[in-house]
Motif scaffolding. Structure first.
Motif, short mmCIF file in Angstrom:
data_model
loop_
_atom_site.label_atom_id
_atom_site.label_comp_id
_atom_site.label_asym_id
_atom_site.label_seq_id
_atom_site.Cartn_x
_atom_site.Cartn_y
_atom_site.Cartn_z
N LYS A 140 -0.04 -1.50 -33.33
CA LYS A 140 -1.34 -0.89 -33.03
C LYS A 140 -2.09 -0.47 -34.29
CE LYS A 140 -2.18 1.89 -29.67
NZ LYS A 140 -3.11 1.05 -28.90
N PHE A 141 -1.34 -0.03 -35.30
CA PHE A 141 -1.98 0.48 -36.52
C PHE A 141 -1.46 -0.29 -37.74
CE2 PHE A 141 -1.73 3.93 -33.36
CZ PHE A 141 -3.08 4.16 -33.19
N ASN A 142 -0.49 0.30 -38.43
CA ASN A 142 0.13 -0.37 -39.58
C ASN A 142 1.48 0.27 -39.86
OD1 ASN A 142 -0.26 1.85 -41.69
ND2 ASN A 142 -2.37 1.52 -40.97
N PRO A 143 2.36 -0.40 -40.60
CA PRO A 143 3.71 0.13 -40.86
C PRO A 143 3.71 1.49 -41.55
CG PRO A 143 3.64 -2.20 -41.36
CD PRO A 143 2.21 -1.78 -41.10
N LEU A 144 2.76 1.72 -42.47
CA LEU A 144 2.73 3.00 -43.18
C LEU A 144 2.50 4.15 -42.21
CD1 LEU A 144 2.75 4.68 -45.73
CD2 LEU A 144 0.30 4.18 -46.02
N LEU A 145 1.51 3.99 -41.35
CA LEU A 145 1.24 5.03 -40.36
C LEU A 145 2.42 5.19 -39.41
CD1 LEU A 145 -0.70 7.09 -39.19
CD2 LEU A 145 -1.71 5.27 -37.80
N ALA A 146 3.10 4.10 -39.11
CA ALA A 146 4.27 4.16 -38.23
C ALA A 146 5.38 4.99 -38.87
CB ALA A 146 4.76 2.76 -37.93
N TRP A 147 5.59 4.81 -40.18
CA TRP A 147 6.62 5.59 -40.87
C TRP A 147 6.26 7.06 -40.92
CZ3 TRP A 147 11.43 4.62 -41.55
CH2 TRP A 147 11.89 3.32 -41.73
N VAL A 148 4.99 7.35 -41.19
CA VAL A 148 4.54 8.75 -41.20
C VAL A 148 4.73 9.38 -39.83
CG1 VAL A 148 2.54 10.27 -41.48
CG2 VAL A 148 2.90 8.38 -43.08
N SER A 149 4.39 8.63 -38.80
CA SER A 149 4.53 9.11 -37.43
C SER A 149 5.99 9.39 -37.10
CB SER A 149 3.96 8.10 -36.44
OG SER A 149 2.57 7.89 -36.67
N ILE A 150 6.88 8.51 -37.52
CA ILE A 150 8.31 8.70 -37.27
C ILE A 150 8.80 9.96 -37.98
CG2 ILE A 150 10.61 7.79 -37.80
CD1 ILE A 150 9.37 6.53 -35.37
N GLY A 151 8.31 10.19 -39.20
CA GLY A 151 8.69 11.41 -39.92
C GLY A 151 8.28 12.65 -39.17
N VAL A 152 7.05 12.66 -38.67
CA VAL A 152 6.56 13.81 -37.89
C VAL A 152 7.36 13.95 -36.60
CG1 VAL A 152 4.58 14.76 -36.64
CG2 VAL A 152 4.24 13.67 -38.87
N ILE A 153 7.63 12.83 -35.96
CA ILE A 153 8.40 12.84 -34.71
C ILE A 153 9.80 13.41 -34.93
CG2 ILE A 153 9.55 11.32 -33.04
CD1 ILE A 153 7.03 9.53 -33.17
N CYS A 154 10.42 13.07 -36.06
CA CYS A 154 11.75 13.60 -36.36
C CYS A 154 11.72 15.12 -36.53
CB CYS A 154 12.30 12.94 -37.63
SG CYS A 154 12.80 11.22 -37.41
N LEU A 155 10.69 15.63 -37.19
CA LEU A 155 10.56 17.08 -37.34
C LEU A 155 10.31 17.74 -35.99
CD1 LEU A 155 8.40 17.31 -40.60
CD2 LEU A 155 10.83 17.82 -40.35
N LEU A 156 9.52 17.12 -35.15
CA LEU A 156 9.28 17.66 -33.81
C LEU A 156 10.57 17.66 -33.00
CD1 LEU A 156 5.83 16.04 -32.92
CD2 LEU A 156 6.30 18.42 -33.52
N CYS A 157 11.39 16.65 -33.20
CA CYS A 157 12.69 16.62 -32.51
C CYS A 157 13.58 17.76 -33.00
CB CYS A 157 13.38 15.28 -32.77
SG CYS A 157 12.76 13.92 -31.75
N GLY A 158 13.53 18.01 -34.31
CA GLY A 158 14.30 19.12 -34.86
C GLY A 158 13.88 20.45 -34.24
N PHE A 159 12.58 20.62 -34.10
CA PHE A 159 12.08 21.85 -33.46
C PHE A 159 12.44 21.85 -31.98
CE2 PHE A 159 8.67 24.43 -31.48
CZ PHE A 159 8.96 25.64 -32.11
N GLY A 160 12.41 20.67 -31.37
CA GLY A 160 12.78 20.57 -29.96
C GLY A 160 14.23 20.96 -29.72
N ILE A 161 15.11 20.65 -30.68
CA ILE A 161 16.51 21.06 -30.58
C ILE A 161 16.62 22.57 -30.58
CG2 ILE A 161 18.71 21.09 -31.82
CD1 ILE A 161 18.09 18.24 -32.74
N TYR A 162 15.83 23.22 -31.43
CA TYR A 162 15.82 24.69 -31.45
C TYR A 162 15.33 25.25 -30.12
CZ TYR A 162 14.21 29.42 -32.28
OH TYR A 162 13.99 30.77 -32.17
N VAL A 163 14.24 24.68 -29.62
CA VAL A 163 13.67 25.15 -28.36
C VAL A 163 14.68 25.00 -27.21
CG1 VAL A 163 11.88 24.72 -26.62
CG2 VAL A 163 11.29 24.72 -29.05
#
Length: 215
Positions: free
Chosen positions: A138-161
């Motif tokens: 949909k976009f480009n690989p760079l944005l995909a990697w950035v998105s995955i990084g953010v998603i991983c941090l959100l998952c980390g916070f989700g584990i805390y929640v």
């Protein structure tokens, strides 16, 4: 209905090893229940099911081009996927339930928990790879990697929640006000930050290894 059935069939064909691993986990758990006459670890089956939900959602998305192409389908499904994704790495924290039991040797329970943990993690990583590929298209690989990084941090916070605040994915709809209030309060504490960064970075490194190996 046929689309969902075909997607489930296609998912199992593509990721049959994950199915076999899940069956091994369930079999090992049932053996423990038989030996100990205890249902203490049965919650692992539910946690594993939740860990596989993101894989099912991402499989539905990636196997239906119309979903990827149309925003009104893609973004709502991505949000639902993101709400359930933390359940995959969350299963790591089930090791806090490890305890000595005279009915079975400790190595058996370690094997049990490791099996469920690896199955959940691999299901989550596979699902993340689906999302990475869709974002790259949909976009480009760079944005995909950035998105995955953010998603991983959100998952980390989700584990805390999930582990410390004791909320579930569906509490976003069931208890949105209390969830929001507790999440805002947690921002003033150090534990949520540590868990978010620790598990988030760990998950990102795992995904990088997983994606590189698959590539």
């Amino acid at each position: 209905m046929n689309t969902i059935r075909n997607t489930i069939t296609s998912t199992f064909r593509q990721h049959y090893a994950l199915l076999y691993l899940a069956l091994f986990c369930v079999f090992t758990l049932l053996v423990r229940v038989k030996i100990t006459h205890s249902v203490f670890y049965l919650f692992l089956m539910w946690n594993l099911f939740l860990a596989y939900v993101p894989l099912l959602i991402s499989s539905v998305m990636i196997n239906n081009p119309v979903v990827i192409e149309r925003r009104r389908f893609f973004y709502p499904m991505m949000i639902v996927w993101l709400l359930f994704l933390p359940n995959a790495p969350y299963i790591i924290t089930d090791f806090i339930h490890l305890k000595k039991d005279s009915s079975v040797p400790v190595w058996f329970d370690v094997l049990l928990l490791i099996s469920f943990t690896i199955a959940g993690i691999l299901a989550g990583l596979t699902s993340m790879k689906h999302m990475f590929n869709m974002l790259s298209i949909k976009f480009n690989p760079l944005l995909a990697w950035v998105s995955i990084g953010v998603i991983c941090l959100l998952c980390g916070f989700g584990i805390y929640v999930g582990r410390f605040l004791r909320y579930n994915s569906w509490d976003v709809l069931k208890r949105p006000l209390s969830l929001t209030a507790d999440m805002l309060t947690s921002f003033t504490q150090s534990t949520p930050l540590g868990i978010t960064l620790g598990f988030g970075c760990f998950l990102f490194l795992l995904f990088n290894m997983f994606y590189s190996a698959e590539k």
